[in-house]
Design a protein around this motif. Structure first.
Motif, mmCIF file in Angstrom:
data_model
loop_
_atom_site.group_PDB
_atom_site.id
_atom_site.type_symbol
_atom_site.label_atom_id
_atom_site.label_comp_id
_atom_site.label_asym_id
_atom_site.label_seq_id
_atom_site.Cartn_x
_atom_site.Cartn_y
_atom_site.Cartn_z
ATOM 1 N N ALA A 1 0.550 -1.540 -0.158
ATOM 2 C CA ALA A 1 -0.005 0.272 0.084
ATOM 3 C C ALA A 1 0.975 1.313 0.088
ATOM 4 O O ALA A 1 0.025 2.497 -0.110
ATOM 5 C CB ALA A 1 -0.914 -0.446 0.799
ATOM 6 N N ALA B 1 -5.170 1.252 -5.814
ATOM 7 C CA ALA B 1 -6.138 1.267 -4.993
ATOM 8 C C ALA B 1 -6.637 -0.615 -5.165
ATOM 9 O O ALA B 1 -7.964 -0.748 -4.903
ATOM 10 C CB ALA B 1 -7.336 2.383 -6.381
ATOM 11 N N GLU C 1 -5.286 -3.047 -3.813
ATOM 12 C CA GLU C 1 -4.379 -3.165 -3.428
ATOM 13 C C GLU C 1 -5.932 -3.582 -1.904
ATOM 14 O O GLU C 1 -5.705 -2.084 -1.331
ATOM 15 C CB GLU C 1 -2.878 -3.143 -2.807
ATOM 16 C CG GLU C 1 -2.526 -2.918 -1.310
ATOM 17 C CD GLU C 1 -3.031 -4.699 -1.003
ATOM 18 O OE1 GLU C 1 -2.814 -4.798 0.134
ATOM 19 O OE2 GLU C 1 -2.463 -5.192 -1.938
ATOM 20 N N ASN C 2 -6.142 -4.121 -2.163
ATOM 21 C CA ASN C 2 -7.470 -4.017 -0.750
ATOM 22 C C ASN C 2 -7.768 -5.987 -0.612
ATOM 23 O O ASN C 2 -8.189 -6.463 -0.617
ATOM 24 C CB ASN C 2 -8.772 -4.055 -1.696
ATOM 25 C CG ASN C 2 -9.745 -3.403 -0.915
ATOM 26 O OD1 ASN C 2 -10.476 -3.484 0.191
ATOM 27 N ND2 ASN C 2 -9.869 -1.928 -1.469
ATOM 28 N N ASP D 1 -7.691 -13.133 -0.604
ATOM 29 C CA ASP D 1 -8.159 -12.429 -1.873
ATOM 30 C C ASP D 1 -8.949 -13.250 -2.960
ATOM 31 O O ASP D 1 -7.939 -14.167 -3.065
ATOM 32 C CB ASP D 1 -6.332 -12.083 -2.308
ATOM 33 C CG ASP D 1 -6.138 -10.354 -1.001
ATOM 34 O OD1 ASP D 1 -6.622 -10.441 -0.564
ATOM 35 O OD2 ASP D 1 -4.898 -10.760 -1.159
ATOM 36 N N ILE E 1 -16.692 -5.999 -6.697
ATOM 37 C CA ILE E 1 -16.325 -4.822 -6.725
ATOM 38 C C ILE E 1 -17.793 -4.472 -7.184
ATOM 39 O O ILE E 1 -17.604 -4.129 -7.847
ATOM 40 C CB ILE E 1 -15.022 -3.943 -7.069
ATOM 41 C CG1 ILE E 1 -14.001 -4.394 -6.545
ATOM 42 C CG2 ILE E 1 -15.457 -3.015 -7.079
ATOM 43 C CD1 ILE E 1 -12.901 -4.021 -7.401
ATOM 44 N N ARG F 1 -19.132 -1.047 -3.156
ATOM 45 C CA ARG F 1 -17.443 -0.682 -2.850
ATOM 46 C C ARG F 1 -16.577 0.119 -3.392
ATOM 47 O O ARG F 1 -15.573 0.128 -2.953
ATOM 48 C CB ARG F 1 -17.300 -1.778 -3.217
ATOM 49 C CG ARG F 1 -16.206 -2.958 -2.328
ATOM 50 C CD ARG F 1 -15.493 -2.665 -1.222
ATOM 51 N NE ARG F 1 -14.753 -3.636 -0.573
ATOM 52 C CZ ARG F 1 -14.422 -4.480 -0.380
ATOM 53 N NH1 ARG F 1 -15.097 -5.479 -0.767
ATOM 54 N NH2 ARG F 1 -13.176 -5.343 -0.069
ATOM 55 N N ASP G 1 -16.988 3.634 -1.768
ATOM 56 C CA ASP G 1 -16.029 3.177 -0.213
ATOM 57 C C ASP G 1 -14.228 3.569 -1.482
ATOM 58 O O ASP G 1 -13.691 4.194 -0.304
ATOM 59 C CB ASP G 1 -15.997 2.090 -0.181
ATOM 60 C CG ASP G 1 -17.783 2.081 0.302
ATOM 61 O OD1 ASP G 1 -18.168 3.108 0.552
ATOM 62 O OD2 ASP G 1 -18.040 0.542 0.792
ATOM 63 N N ILE G 2 -14.052 2.694 -1.809
ATOM 64 C CA ILE G 2 -12.369 2.522 -2.659
ATOM 65 C C ILE G 2 -12.166 3.900 -2.490
ATOM 66 O O ILE G 2 -11.264 4.932 -2.772
ATOM 67 C CB ILE G 2 -12.524 1.933 -3.560
ATOM 68 C CG1 ILE G 2 -12.436 0.381 -3.043
ATOM 69 C CG2 ILE G 2 -11.029 1.857 -4.195
ATOM 70 C CD1 ILE G 2 -12.111 -0.566 -4.192
ATOM 71 N N GLY H 1 -11.906 6.840 -0.525
ATOM 72 C CA GLY H 1 -11.000 6.455 0.524
ATOM 73 C C GLY H 1 -9.669 7.632 0.207
ATOM 74 O O GLY H 1 -9.041 7.840 -0.507
#
Length: 338
Positions: free
Chosen positions: A40, A91, A93-94, A137, A269, A273, A276-277, A280
């Motif tokens: 991140a 973005a 990397e969740n 993941d 996604i 979702r 939200d990303i 962020g």
């Protein structure tokens, strides 16, 4: 041997370097261990150091090929530089959704490697990352350096189920980004032109003297054009396995693009979702430096905007447009990620 097998099964040990050695059929891949939090961070993985308390480990290609390496679906983000590809990777990397690997060092080291090495690297970057409270993941997104674009056909062949996003942007956006880098950006652009001519070149009807006499931005414009031509050919070759993403479209509506990527890569996604990303912290800072995005954007604009610059970019745009017309190519390659 058992320690090496543990390393090969653990995505935190990322492939970082390659030594072909004296035997072109083998060689060694060097791994460094990093913590998940490192993905991140703004800096590229090529610049990463091994986590505290660990040392790099080299493992022979033959041992990697013989190992049972866990896999998840692999998606590449190939790009033409300065088009928000780093932001997109960050973005994505969740944890619990997807892992985003921004420019692992290995891709700059295997340009002349044989297909077996490239195949094993493809397996290594497709390993699942840490299990967390949100679950495993679902996929991995990997953004190689744009200087590894010559490897795209080999990487796609090595992993026939891999998908790819071909990320680019309009010529004025690219040239403005080159200018922001100052003298080193202009030098980089000339080097990029020579590099792309080596693997995706065409006869431009220019003698060596004419090419030498080009301005820095002319060379940058031709490098951009050759990349568009290359991406157009890749899209035709790989069909449904690839999508083209305009970085400026992503910048204007990141939530919509993230939702589209979810559909393309089979990642959950949805609209909520994605929003939200997009709302962020990743989108409030510069993806490469971590600096406040608004502050940096204002400074960059002040450093590059002028009537002289705008006139030069416009003239180069007209020139590149004529070359594209003669080549029968629509530029930039049309965005089709939807």
């Amino acid at each position: 041997m058992s320690d090496n097998l543990k390393i090969l099964g653990d995505a935190r040990w990322i492939p970082h370097g390659f030594d072909a050695g004296s035997n072109s059929d083998s060689g060694m891949i060097t791994f460094i261990r990093i913590d998940r939090d490192r993905l991140a961070e703004p800096a590229f993985l090529a610049d990463a150091d091994a986590s505290s308390g660990t040392q790099p480990v080299a493992i022979p290609i033959e041992q990697i090929a013989a190992a049972n390496i866990p896999q998840v679906p692999l998606n590449y983000i190939f790009h033409t530089a300065f088009c928000r590809s780093t932001l997109l990777t960050r973005a994505l990397e969740n944890p619990g959704l997807s892992a985003g690997l921004s420019e692992p060092g290995i891709f700059a080291k295997i340009g002349n490697a044989n297909p077996e090495v490239i195949s094993q690297v493809s397996r290594l970057v497709a390993r699942p990352w840490d299990v967390c409270e949100k679950g495993d993941d679902k996929v991995v997104f990997v953004k190689p350096t744009n200087h590894a674009n010559a490897l795209i056909p080999a990487l796609m062949q090595a992993k026939p189920d891999a998908r790819a996003i071909l990320m680019t942007n309009p010529l004025p956006s690219f040239l403005t980004a080159v200018l922001r880098k100052g003298m080193m950006g202009r030098r980089w652009a000339r080097m990029l032109y020579l590099e792309v001519m080596g693997y995706a070149g065409m006869d431009l009807g220019m003698q060596a003297k004419e090419q030498f006499a080009m301005t820095d931005l002319q060379a940058a414009g031709l490098a951009w054009f050759l990349n568009q031509r290359y991406f157009d050919a890749l899209q035709r070759k790989y069909g449904d396995r690839v999508r083209v993403l305009d970085g400026d479209v992503f910048g204007a509506d990141p939530a919509k693009i993230l939702e589209c990527i979810g559909k393309f890569a089979n990642v959950p996604i949805d609209a909520t979702r994605a929003m939200d990303i997009a709302s962020g912290p990743v989108f409030t800072m510069d993806a490469k430096t971590g600096e406040d995005f608004a502050v940096k954007s204002t400074r960059d604009a002040a450093a590059t905007q002028s009537a002289v610059v705008e006139d030069e970019i416009a003239k180069i745009g007209e020139w590149i447009g004529m070359i594209a017309d003669q080549a029968g190519l629509t530029i930039p390659v049309p965005h089709n990620l939807s």
